[in-house]
Design a protein around this motif. Structure first.
Motif, mmCIF file in Angstrom:
data_model
loop_
_atom_site.group_PDB
_atom_site.id
_atom_site.type_symbol
_atom_site.label_atom_id
_atom_site.label_comp_id
_atom_site.label_asym_id
_atom_site.label_seq_id
_atom_site.Cartn_x
_atom_site.Cartn_y
_atom_site.Cartn_z
ATOM 1 N N SER A 87 0.858 -1.176 0.000
ATOM 2 C CA SER A 87 0.000 0.000 0.000
ATOM 3 C C SER A 87 0.895 1.226 0.000
ATOM 4 O O SER A 87 1.887 1.281 0.732
ATOM 5 C CB SER A 87 -0.909 0.007 1.224
ATOM 6 N N SER A 93 -4.394 9.332 1.011
ATOM 7 C CA SER A 93 -5.090 8.049 1.115
ATOM 8 C C SER A 93 -4.156 6.915 0.673
ATOM 9 O O SER A 93 -3.155 7.149 0.007
ATOM 10 C CB SER A 93 -6.370 8.065 0.265
ATOM 11 N N LYS A 95 -3.358 3.343 -1.296
ATOM 12 C CA LYS A 95 -3.747 2.614 -2.501
ATOM 13 C C LYS A 95 -2.858 1.372 -2.616
ATOM 14 O O LYS A 95 -1.644 1.452 -2.447
ATOM 15 C CB LYS A 95 -3.546 3.507 -3.729
#
Length: 123
Positions: A87, A93, A95
């Motif tokens: 990630s 954020s 991803k």
């Protein structure tokens, strides 16, 4: 050395990474960005590891493609390939991504890396 790199990446342990490199090593993460993509010596490699890897990557899975390893004993160099899933933090954020990476490693007489250059393709 490749699996030790993967273990250090998965655990995000800067000390384990530093132990793999000579004090004056070059870590080239982005070959076409000499100003921001090459990190020099233990201090530069640690800074990259702490500010980018530890801050922006997590849940790392590493798989060394051992059959792809090419080692040239005469030149003390190797080309290694691995796949990673992790990630990455982007714009606040997380991803999930997949990388296929190839790296050229050049070794000092003591077995540590004095030059590391990687290329990667992500999706």
């Amino acid at each position: 050395r490749v699996q030790a790199y993967g273990d250090a990446w998965c655990t995000q342990d800067a000390d384990k990474i530093i132990a793999l490199y000579t004090e004056d090593a070059d870590y080239v993460e982005r070959p076409y960005d000499a100003e921001n993509g090459t990190f020099h010596g233990h201090a530069g490699i640690r800074m990259y590891w702490e500010e980018y890897v530890q801050a922006c990557e997590r849940d790392i899975q590493f798989h060394h493609l051992e059959d792809e390893l090419v080692f040239d004993k005469e030149r003390s160099s190797a080309v290694a390939t691995w796949e990673a899933h992790f990630s990455v933090k982007s714009s606040g954020s997380w991803k999930r991504i997949q990388f296929l990476q190839v790296a050229r490693l050049r070794f000092a007489p003591d077995g540590r890396v004095w030059h590391f250059q990687e290329w990667w393709h992500g999706r």
